[in-house]
Design an enzyme around this catalytic site. Sequence first.
Site: not given
Length: 322
Positions: A124, A148, A152
């Site tokens: 991402s 998040y 990632k």
Amino acid sequence: MHILITGGGGFIGQKLARALAAQGRLRGAEISKLVLTDLGEPAAIEAPFEVVRLASDLSDGSSRETLFADHGPFDVIFHLAAVVSGAAEADFDLGIRVNLFGTLGLFEAARAQGNAPVVVYASSMAVHGGMAPDPIVDGVELNPQTSYGAQKAMGELLLTDMSRKGFLDGRGLRLPTVSIRPGKPNAAASSFMSSIFRDTMQGNLSNCPVDESYELWHTAPRTVIRNFIHAAEMDGGALGENRCINLPGRCDSIGAMIAAMTAVAGPEPATRITWDRDPVIEAIVNGWRGRVTLGRAIDLGFVADDSFEDSVRWFLEDDIAR
């Protein structure tokens, strides 16, 4: 050619599976088996080869072991499964279990096959942020400002190192915000970036929690699928010492995207947007970057959208609920 898609019940997983079914081949070989796995059993797709649909929790070691024992070895793995941004921020332990340890477990299971499979990892643009330059340039250090994004980024480092060691043939794709997503809203902080277009064109109200001047780096579902397949087909060695790359996208403000929707779909959808600010969502998305240089990815054959008007047209052709 045996292929695994984790997150195979999600909209990207389903679109990718249908695209693979349509072309029937990958990396110069006929596809003989496609396995789709998700927490719930993925929907069926029509294909000229065997398709297996499994409900499986890949963050659970016994589930992974069963998957690889019963259906491996895999030649290509598309790892799409994840706890999305808003949910990972709200539940740190869940995000770590799925996004970090689940990814590590999957990579280890792929390594244990002994065939160095191609692994396409959905990362991402949330891995960038903080003091990163504007626009983001190729090679800038990762500086995620959300759980998040951090999870990632850790997956990216694992992918690159395990590729360096010859355990995997990895390709990590930092996805822009994908808009317009079909289906229902999810727990991603970016969910509104699809719902204010998808839901309003389907006759429903949708709230925008940020100002219309907010700029985002985005791409269309058709383009994402094309880039996933290109990543699997290309020579992984062409990525060099870092197996992860910023995918091409577009930078547009929310206001400009609404204007593009109006140009294609008429004025009614925009009247169904409400404007109640949400400080939680704003805090997350303001940590992301909206401008990214295109150079390296374009040179490697990845593609970018020409306009958000195309994204609206493709949604009306492919995904609108009628």
